[in-house]
Design a protein around this motif. Structure first.
Motif, PDB file in Angstrom:
ATOM      1  N   MET A  92      -6.264  -0.536  15.289  1.00 17.01           N
ATOM      2  CA  MET A  92      -6.434   0.495  16.012  1.00 17.01           C
ATOM      3  C   MET A  92      -5.941   1.871  15.328  1.00 17.01           C
ATOM      4  SD  MET A  92      -8.448   0.132  18.550  1.00 17.01           S
ATOM      5  CE  MET A  92      -8.234   1.916  19.315  1.00 17.01           C
ATOM      6  N   LEU A  93      -4.605   1.491  14.629  1.00 15.14           N
ATOM      7  CA  LEU A  93      -4.265   2.545  13.945  1.00 15.14           C
ATOM      8  C   LEU A  93      -5.274   3.144  12.929  1.00 15.14           C
ATOM      9  CD1 LEU A  93      -0.522   1.335  12.864  1.00 15.14           C
ATOM     10  CD2 LEU A  93      -1.256   3.544  13.788  1.00 15.14           C
ATOM     11  N   ALA A  94      -5.985   2.125  12.157  1.00 17.20           N
ATOM     12  CA  ALA A  94      -7.135   2.553  11.248  1.00 17.20           C
ATOM     13  C   ALA A  94      -8.084   3.673  11.969  1.00 17.20           C
ATOM     14  CB  ALA A  94      -7.709   1.496  10.589  1.00 17.20           C
ATOM     15  N   GLU A  95      -8.469   2.976  13.126  1.00 17.10           N
ATOM     16  CA  GLU A  95      -9.522   3.704  13.905  1.00 17.10           C
ATOM     17  C   GLU A  95      -8.944   4.972  14.255  1.00 17.10           C
ATOM     18  OE1 GLU A  95     -12.645   2.409  15.376  1.00 17.10           O
ATOM     19  OE2 GLU A  95     -12.677   1.149  13.811  1.00 17.10           O
ATOM     20  N   ILE A  96      -7.814   5.028  14.957  1.00 17.82           N
ATOM     21  CA  ILE A  96      -7.404   6.554  15.188  1.00 17.82           C
ATOM     22  C   ILE A  96      -7.063   7.398  14.139  1.00 17.82           C
ATOM     23  CG2 ILE A  96      -5.548   7.732  16.599  1.00 17.82           C
ATOM     24  CD1 ILE A  96      -5.580   5.177  18.375  1.00 17.82           C
ATOM     25  N   THR A  97      -6.236   7.104  13.064  1.00 14.78           N
ATOM     26  CA  THR A  97      -5.526   8.099  11.980  1.00 14.78           C
ATOM     27  C   THR A  97      -6.463   7.759  10.719  1.00 14.78           C
ATOM     28  OG1 THR A  97      -4.215   6.454  11.235  1.00 14.78           O
ATOM     29  CG2 THR A  97      -3.599   7.566  13.085  1.00 14.78           C
ATOM     30  N   GLY A  98      -7.135   6.878  10.379  1.00  9.03           N
ATOM     31  CA  GLY A  98      -7.885   6.664   9.196  1.00  9.03           C
ATOM     32  C   GLY A  98      -6.792   6.093   8.032  1.00  9.03           C
ATOM     33  N   VAL A  99      -5.819   5.825   8.445  1.00  9.33           N
ATOM     34  CA  VAL A  99      -4.805   5.107   7.482  1.00  9.33           C
ATOM     35  C   VAL A  99      -5.505   3.930   6.799  1.00  9.33           C
ATOM     36  CG1 VAL A  99      -3.508   3.833   9.385  1.00  9.33           C
ATOM     37  CG2 VAL A  99      -2.404   4.611   6.904  1.00  9.33           C
ATOM     38  N   ASP A 100      -4.996   3.996   5.447  1.00  7.85           N
ATOM     39  CA  ASP A 100      -5.466   3.094   4.678  1.00  7.85           C
ATOM     40  C   ASP A 100      -4.628   2.096   4.202  1.00  7.85           C
ATOM     41  OD1 ASP A 100      -6.750   1.215   2.786  1.00  7.85           O
ATOM     42  OD2 ASP A 100      -7.542   2.859   1.391  1.00  7.85           O
ATOM     43  N   THR A 101      -4.327   0.958   5.134  1.00  2.59           N
ATOM     44  CA  THR A 101      -3.411   0.126   4.999  1.00  2.59           C
ATOM     45  C   THR A 101      -3.321  -0.899   3.846  1.00  2.59           C
ATOM     46  OG1 THR A 101      -4.187  -1.410   6.591  1.00  2.59           O
ATOM     47  CG2 THR A 101      -2.471  -0.044   7.472  1.00  2.59           C
ATOM     48  N   ILE A 102      -4.614  -1.103   3.374  1.00  2.00           N
ATOM     49  CA  ILE A 102      -4.550  -1.531   1.897  1.00  2.00           C
ATOM     50  C   ILE A 102      -3.787  -1.024   1.018  1.00  2.00           C
ATOM     51  CG2 ILE A 102      -6.475  -2.510   0.331  1.00  2.00           C
ATOM     52  CD1 ILE A 102      -6.823  -3.817   3.023  1.00  2.00           C
ATOM     53  N   LYS A 103      -3.780   0.168   0.832  1.00  2.00           N
ATOM     54  CA  LYS A 103      -2.997   0.929  -0.206  1.00  2.00           C
ATOM     55  C   LYS A 103      -1.713   0.655  -0.069  1.00  2.00           C
ATOM     56  CE  LYS A 103      -6.648   4.528  -1.171  1.00  2.00           C
ATOM     57  NZ  LYS A 103      -6.764   5.783  -1.040  1.00  2.00           N
ATOM     58  N   MET A 104      -1.145   0.014   1.098  1.00  2.00           N
ATOM     59  CA  MET A 104       0.347   0.047   1.313  1.00  2.00           C
ATOM     60  C   MET A 104       0.583  -1.551   1.155  1.00  2.00           C
ATOM     61  SD  MET A 104       0.956   1.799   5.110  1.00  2.00           S
ATOM     62  CE  MET A 104       0.524   3.781   5.229  1.00  2.00           C
ATOM     63  N   LEU A 105      -0.307  -2.355   0.783  1.00  2.00           N
ATOM     64  CA  LEU A 105       0.011  -3.715   0.357  1.00  2.00           C
ATOM     65  C   LEU A 105       0.419  -3.840  -0.827  1.00  2.00           C
ATOM     66  CD1 LEU A 105      -3.012  -5.337   2.316  1.00  2.00           C
ATOM     67  CD2 LEU A 105      -0.784  -4.684   3.118  1.00  2.00           C
ATOM     68  N   PRO A 106       1.059  -5.031  -1.285  1.00  2.00           N
ATOM     69  CA  PRO A 106       1.529  -5.383  -2.544  1.00  2.00           C
ATOM     70  C   PRO A 106       0.221  -5.635  -3.405  1.00  2.00           C
ATOM     71  CG  PRO A 106       2.613  -6.492  -1.050  1.00  2.00           C
ATOM     72  CD  PRO A 106       1.580  -5.885  -0.390  1.00  2.00           C
ATOM     73  N   PRO A 107       0.331  -5.371  -4.826  1.00  4.33           N
ATOM     74  CA  PRO A 107      -0.877  -5.553  -5.805  1.00  4.33           C
ATOM     75  C   PRO A 107      -1.754  -6.680  -5.399  1.00  4.33           C
ATOM     76  CG  PRO A 107       1.019  -4.480  -6.994  1.00  4.33           C
ATOM     77  CD  PRO A 107       1.499  -5.008  -5.653  1.00  4.33           C
ATOM     78  N   TYR A 109      -2.329  -8.308  -2.867  1.00 11.57           N
ATOM     79  CA  TYR A 109      -3.246  -8.385  -1.857  1.00 11.57           C
ATOM     80  C   TYR A 109      -4.443  -7.214  -1.879  1.00 11.57           C
ATOM     81  CZ  TYR A 109      -0.113 -11.547   0.465  1.00 11.57           C
ATOM     82  OH  TYR A 109       0.730 -12.642   0.746  1.00 11.57           O
ATOM     83  N   GLN A 110      -3.864  -6.091  -2.670  1.00 13.69           N
ATOM     84  CA  GLN A 110      -4.750  -5.039  -3.101  1.00 13.69           C
ATOM     85  C   GLN A 110      -5.945  -5.583  -4.038  1.00 13.69           C
ATOM     86  OE1 GLN A 110      -3.399  -1.317  -4.389  1.00 13.69           O
ATOM     87  NE2 GLN A 110      -1.547  -1.668  -2.971  1.00 13.69           N
ATOM     88  N   GLU A 123      -4.577 -11.462   5.478  1.00  9.74           N
ATOM     89  CA  GLU A 123      -3.834 -12.551   4.811  1.00  9.74           C
ATOM     90  C   GLU A 123      -2.373 -12.099   4.704  1.00  9.74           C
ATOM     91  OE1 GLU A 123      -4.476 -15.702   3.272  1.00  9.74           O
ATOM     92  OE2 GLU A 123      -6.524 -15.703   4.498  1.00  9.74           O
ATOM     93  N   TYR A 124      -2.148 -10.941   4.237  1.00  9.30           N
ATOM     94  CA  TYR A 124      -0.894 -10.395   3.822  1.00  9.30           C
ATOM     95  C   TYR A 124      -0.083 -10.486   5.363  1.00  9.30           C
ATOM     96  CZ  TYR A 124       2.987  -6.878   3.335  1.00  9.30           C
ATOM     97  OH  TYR A 124       4.122  -6.444   3.089  1.00  9.30           O
ATOM     98  N   LEU A 125      -0.545 -10.039   6.573  1.00 10.26           N
ATOM     99  CA  LEU A 125       0.183 -10.163   7.611  1.00 10.26           C
ATOM    100  C   LEU A 125       0.515 -11.413   8.129  1.00 10.26           C
ATOM    101  CD1 LEU A 125      -2.027  -7.390   9.819  1.00 10.26           C
ATOM    102  CD2 LEU A 125       0.307  -7.122   8.864  1.00 10.26           C
ATOM    103  N   HIS A 126      -0.347 -12.539   7.785  1.00 13.22           N
ATOM    104  CA  HIS A 126      -0.121 -13.777   8.299  1.00 13.22           C
ATOM    105  C   HIS A 126       0.704 -14.728   7.344  1.00 13.22           C
ATOM    106  CE1 HIS A 126      -2.327 -13.561  12.045  1.00 13.22           C
ATOM    107  NE2 HIS A 126      -2.826 -12.623  11.588  1.00 13.22           N
TER     108      HIS A 126
END
Length: 154
Positions: A92-107, A109-110, A123-126
């Motif tokens: 929902m954060l991505a839906e509401i804000t458009g934040v790209d959480t993929i860019k916040m992941l370690p290399p 997972y990117q 995968e990262y979250l789990h």
């Protein structure tokens, strides 16, 4: 000038309190996050999306919530991962804000994202319990330094 600042602060506090209420009420009830973000498919999704930026702090706070919940995305399940409230909050954060959480992941997972898409975030979250807290800290930093400024801080 001071009364004006007090009024603005009060309005912001009421807005965020209302956003938390909407978030708490609807995040766990979402049945479907529409693929194209279309309104009218899920009333709980619509309510949370309508709360907009006022719901963002509550969503970030929920990233570490491990309460099991059904995956509300209209995509096939990934492996044997059990979706949580925290996963829903990230979606929902991505839906509401458009934040790209993929860019916040370690290399790692990117790079994995290039192979399996959004499932890399799952995968990262789990993978490790600490990963949720790490992403949550990055989201709080993003919220304070980028999102609030881009929204005019109110």
């Amino acid at each position: 000038m001071k009364p004006l600042i007090s009024v603005v602060v009060l309005i912001a506090m009421v807005s965020f309190a209302e956003g938390k209420k909407v978030c708490d009420q609807h995040l766990s009830q979402i049945k479907l996050i529409p693929y194209e973000g279309n309104a009218g498919v899920d009333a709980h999704y619509d309510a949370l999306k309508a709360a907009g930026k006022s719901a963002v702090p509550c969503l970030i706070a929920n990233v570490t919530n491990k309460q099991p919940k059904a995956d509300p995305r209209p995509i096939p399940r990934w492996g044997n991962l059990k979706t949580t409230m925290g996963d829903r909050a990230v979606y929902m954060l991505a839906e509401i804000t458009g934040v790209d959480t993929i860019k916040m992941l370690p290399p790692k997972y990117q790079s994995l994202y290039k192979q399996i898409g959004v499932y890399a975030r799952d995968e990262y979250l789990h993978d490790r319990p600490a990963n949720r807290r790490i992403l949550q800290r990055k989201l709080w930093r993003w919220y304070r330094t980028t999102y609030l400024l881009s929204q005019g801080a109110t």
